[in-house]
Design an enzyme around this catalytic site. Structure first.
Site, PDB file in Angstrom:
ATOM      1  N   ARG A 189       0.670  -1.295   0.139  1.00  0.00           N
ATOM      2  CA  ARG A 189       0.032  -0.062   0.250  1.00  0.00           C
ATOM      3  C   ARG A 189       0.728   1.212   0.052  1.00  0.00           C
ATOM      4  NH1 ARG A 189      -5.631  -1.185   1.607  1.00  0.00           N
ATOM      5  NH2 ARG A 189      -5.966  -2.763   0.271  1.00  0.00           N
ATOM      6  N   ARG A 204      -4.172   6.455   0.038  1.00  0.00           N
ATOM      7  CA  ARG A 204      -4.558   7.656   0.793  1.00  0.00           C
ATOM      8  C   ARG A 204      -3.434   8.243   1.698  1.00  0.00           C
ATOM      9  NH1 ARG A 204      -9.814   5.411   3.178  1.00  0.00           N
ATOM     10  NH2 ARG A 204      -8.323   3.611   3.154  1.00  0.00           N
ATOM     11  N   ARG A 249      -7.311  10.939  -7.516  1.00  0.00           N
ATOM     12  CA  ARG A 249      -8.390  10.151  -7.080  1.00  0.00           C
ATOM     13  C   ARG A 249      -9.594  10.962  -6.951  1.00  0.00           C
ATOM     14  NH1 ARG A 249      -9.098   5.563  -4.637  1.00  0.00           N
ATOM     15  NH2 ARG A 249     -11.099   6.421  -5.082  1.00  0.00           N
ATOM     16  N   ASP A 271      -6.665  -3.673  -7.538  1.00  0.00           N
ATOM     17  CA  ASP A 271      -7.122  -4.246  -6.399  1.00  0.00           C
ATOM     18  C   ASP A 271      -7.424  -5.859  -6.469  1.00  0.00           C
ATOM     19  OD1 ASP A 271      -8.137  -3.229  -3.605  1.00  0.00           O
ATOM     20  OD2 ASP A 271      -9.648  -4.688  -4.205  1.00  0.00           O
ATOM     21  N   TYR A 280     -14.465 -12.593   0.625  1.00  0.00           N
ATOM     22  CA  TYR A 280     -15.379 -11.531   0.416  1.00  0.00           C
ATOM     23  C   TYR A 280     -16.546 -11.904  -0.465  1.00  0.00           C
ATOM     24  CZ  TYR A 280     -11.766  -7.763   1.889  1.00  0.00           C
ATOM     25  OH  TYR A 280     -10.714  -7.113   2.465  1.00  0.00           O
TER      26      TYR A 280
HETATM   27  O1  CP3 Z   1       0.167   0.389  -3.169  1.00  0.00           O
HETATM   28  C1  CP3 Z   1      -0.325  -0.838  -3.242  1.00  0.00           C
HETATM   29  O2  CP3 Z   1      -0.089  -1.852  -2.343  1.00  0.00           O
HETATM   30  C2  CP3 Z   1      -1.127  -1.267  -4.409  1.00  0.00           C
HETATM   31  C3  CP3 Z   1      -2.176  -1.275  -4.580  1.00  0.00           C
HETATM   32  C4  CP3 Z   1      -3.266  -2.276  -3.889  1.00  0.00           C
HETATM   33  C5  CP3 Z   1      -4.495  -1.789  -3.345  1.00  0.00           C
HETATM   34  N1  CP3 Z   1      -5.139  -2.868  -2.984  1.00  0.00           N
HETATM   35  C6  CP3 Z   1      -5.052  -0.527  -3.718  1.00  0.00           C
HETATM   36  C7  CP3 Z   1      -6.059   0.213  -3.057  1.00  0.00           C
HETATM   37  C8  CP3 Z   1      -3.209  -3.547  -3.275  1.00  0.00           C
HETATM   38  C9  CP3 Z   1      -1.837  -4.325  -3.376  1.00  0.00           C
HETATM   39  C10 CP3 Z   1      -4.323  -3.986  -2.939  1.00  0.00           C
HETATM   40  C11 CP3 Z   1      -4.520  -5.256  -2.463  1.00  0.00           C
HETATM   41  C12 CP3 Z   1      -5.878  -5.671  -1.559  1.00  0.00           C
HETATM   42  N2  CP3 Z   1      -7.088  -4.844  -1.847  1.00  0.00           N
HETATM   43  C13 CP3 Z   1      -5.764  -6.527  -0.574  1.00  0.00           C
HETATM   44  C14 CP3 Z   1      -4.682  -7.284   0.051  1.00  0.00           C
HETATM   45  C15 CP3 Z   1      -3.637  -6.464   0.767  1.00  0.00           C
HETATM   46  C16 CP3 Z   1      -3.858  -6.052   2.237  1.00  0.00           C
HETATM   47  O3  CP3 Z   1      -3.958  -4.918   2.404  1.00  0.00           O
HETATM   48  O4  CP3 Z   1      -4.186  -7.150   2.840  1.00  0.00           O
HETATM   49  C17 CP3 Z   1      -7.005  -6.514   0.156  1.00  0.00           C
HETATM   50  C18 CP3 Z   1      -7.594  -7.247   1.201  1.00  0.00           C
HETATM   51  C19 CP3 Z   1      -7.984  -5.682  -0.556  1.00  0.00           C
HETATM   52  C20 CP3 Z   1      -9.302  -5.204  -0.329  1.00  0.00           C
HETATM   53  C21 CP3 Z   1      -9.342  -3.909  -0.075  1.00  0.00           C
HETATM   54  N3  CP3 Z   1      -9.407  -2.727  -0.879  1.00  0.00           N
HETATM   55  C22 CP3 Z   1      -9.408  -3.112   1.088  1.00  0.00           C
HETATM   56  C23 CP3 Z   1      -9.354  -3.873   2.516  1.00  0.00           C
HETATM   57  C24 CP3 Z   1      -9.459  -1.728   0.881  1.00  0.00           C
HETATM   58  C25 CP3 Z   1      -9.286  -0.658   1.902  1.00  0.00           C
HETATM   59  C26 CP3 Z   1     -10.620   0.096   2.159  1.00  0.00           C
HETATM   60  C27 CP3 Z   1     -10.465   1.290   2.964  1.00  0.00           C
HETATM   61  O5  CP3 Z   1     -10.888   2.441   2.362  1.00  0.00           O
HETATM   62  O6  CP3 Z   1      -9.885   1.332   4.022  1.00  0.00           O
HETATM   63  C28 CP3 Z   1      -9.381  -1.561  -0.491  1.00  0.00           C
HETATM   64  C29 CP3 Z   1      -9.359  -0.299  -1.261  1.00  0.00           C
HETATM   65  C30 CP3 Z   1      -8.083   0.066  -1.596  1.00  0.00           C
HETATM   66  N4  CP3 Z   1      -7.379  -0.394  -2.400  1.00  0.00           N
HETATM   67  C31 CP3 Z   1      -7.316   1.449  -1.594  1.00  0.00           C
HETATM   68  C32 CP3 Z   1      -6.264   1.293  -2.411  1.00  0.00           C
HETATM   69  C33 CP3 Z   1      -4.993   2.451  -2.603  1.00  0.00           C
HETATM   70  C34 CP3 Z   1      -8.025   2.505  -1.064  1.00  0.00           C
HETATM   71  C35 CP3 Z   1      -8.813   3.289  -1.796  1.00  0.00           C
HETATM   72  C36 CP3 Z   1      -9.479   4.769  -1.390  1.00  0.00           C
HETATM   73  O7  CP3 Z   1     -10.075   4.946  -0.834  1.00  0.00           O
HETATM   74  O8  CP3 Z   1      -8.721   5.622  -2.055  1.00  0.00           O
END
Ligand code: CP3
Length: 353
Positions: free
Chosen positions: A38, A42, A51, A87, A162
């Site tokens: 990540r 954000r 975004r 994602d 999920y």
């Molecule tokens: O920078 C990076 O790591 C690359 C991008 C990346 C994202 N998601 C972008 C993202 C990666 C590798 C993921 C994988 C992902 N997505 C996982 C496995 C990694 C982990 O954290 O365990 C999981 C479980 C997800 C599912 C998911 N997507 C979650 C739990 C969330 C967060 C929700 C939140 O708002 O708290 C997302 C959204 C997400 N994926 C964001 C990003 C940058 C945030 C989106 C935003 O609100 O801007």
């Protein structure tokens, strides 16, 4: 083309000879490479600007946004690897699953998948479903030059959770009930999801990703016995499908079954913050490890963070090679300057004496 200070100009160059890829192959270089799960997201003001007004999954389907967001932490921190901005639910959306990523919540489904009829929604992923992924990865590989790009996918259990729960879950109880009550449906669900994840990784590798990471973020909810019996075989299928590039296998709360995660076909085992890296290395002999600074500690005093970095680098020397990372993703409120300081400290640390 830039030549990094670690490379002699006459040595072969390109991402496949980068510190990161070499560490993934078990080669201990002059220092540990560093990147953060990540690292794009954000915590970065430049990410929030790009975004603005664009839903998460829409941004993942736009190559201009994907390349810009993936590059942001590379530019800001000079990390040793980029991770593809996407994602784990992108391939599900691409095959028509009604899924959205809600800010502050995570992936949420229109309707959960709990019956054989529901399962029919999950058709195989074809490369044409994710042309934007192919296009984005190619553009990124071009822009990144020597810096390797990490592709990724969600592991079958985490994705299935999920799908079955319909959204994020604390106890994964519907998923566990299904796993134990209807083994045949569980098998078919995980088989389909494994094939989707494998296809998603395949597109990224074919387009030039230098390594992949399989995220089993919620596998730590399982007993080692259940993991071995009805989860590991499907993760192994996904990892086995990746032919040529190093594979990192990461889970949270999986200390009790790190050897099973290694045996699933990992070249590198990702470790969360719960287990010291030297102990992790002891549990997976011969494997490079990745990790494991507690992301929640990045808000502590700088001296605390510095000491944690030094401790983790020292403990990482118990493994054949160490990729420095956090124990899980960067938290949204993290100060980017703290991450910059971590990168600087890891990159300034020399080879072990
Ligand atoms: O920078 C990076 O790591 C690359 C991008 C990346 C994202 N998601 C972008 C993202 C990666 C590798 C993921 C994988 C992902 N997505 C996982 C496995 C990694 C982990 O954290 O365990 C999981 C479980 C997800 C599912 C998911 N997507 C979650 C739990 C969330 C967060 C929700 C939140 O708002 O708290 C997302 C959204 C997400 N994926 C964001 C990003 C940058 C945030 C989106 C935003 O609100 O801007």
């Amino acid at each position: 083309m830039t030549v990094t200070s670690e490379q002699h100009p006459t040595e072969p160059s390109g991402p496949s000879s980068s510190l990161f890829v070499r560490a993934c192959r078990g080669e201990r270089g002059p220092r540990a490479p560093v990147w953060f799960m990540r690292q794009a997201g954000r915590s970065l003001p430049e990410y929030r600007r790009v975004r603005e007004g664009v839903p998460m999954l829409e941004s993942c389907a736009r190559p201009d946004m994907v390349t810009e967001i993936t590059m942001q932490p590379v530019r800001r921190y000079g990390v040793d690897a980029a991770i593809f901005y996407s994602d784990i639910v992108v391939p599900l959306k691409a095959i028509g699953v009604d899924v959205d990523v809600k800010p502050g919540v995570g992936p949420v489904l229109g309707a959960p998948i709990r019956s054989r009829a529901d399962l029919d929604q999950l058709r195989p992923l074809e490369p044409d479903d994710v042309r934007f992924v192919d296009e984005s990865v190619r553009a990124l590989v071009d822009q990144l030059g020597e810096t390797p790009l990490i592709g990724f996918a969600g592991a079958p259990f985490t994705l299935a959770s999920y799908l079955v729960e319909g959204g994020p879950s604390k106890h994964h109880e519907v998923t566990k009930a299904l796993m134990h009550s209807d083994p045949e449906l569980w098998h078919d669900l995980l088989s389909r999801v494994a094939a989707i994840s494998a296809a998603f990784l395949g597109v990224q590798v074919a387009a030039g990703a230098s390594a992949v990471q399989l995220f089993d973020s919620w596998a730590g909810a399982l007993s080692a016995r259940d993991y071995a019996r009805v989860v590991q075989p499907y993760s192994a299928r996904v990892l086995d499908s990746v032919g040529t590039v190093p594979r990192i296998h990461f889970g949270v709360g999986t200390s009790e079954f790190l050897p099973l995660m290694a045996e699933a076909g990992a070249d590198v085992v990702g470790v969360d913050w719960r287990l010291p890296l030297d102990e992790a290395a002891h549990r997976v002999p011969g494997k490079p490890v990745q990790g494991n600074l507690d992301p929640a500690l990045l808000g502590a005093d700088p001296a605390v963070v510095d000491a944690e970095v030094d401790r983790i680098l020292a403990e990482g020397r118990g493994a054949p090679a160490h990729v420095f990372n956090l124990g899980h993703g960067v938290l949204p409120d993290t100060d980017p300057d703290v991450l910059a300081r971590v990168v600087e400290r890891v990159q300034a640390a020399g080879a072990p004496g």
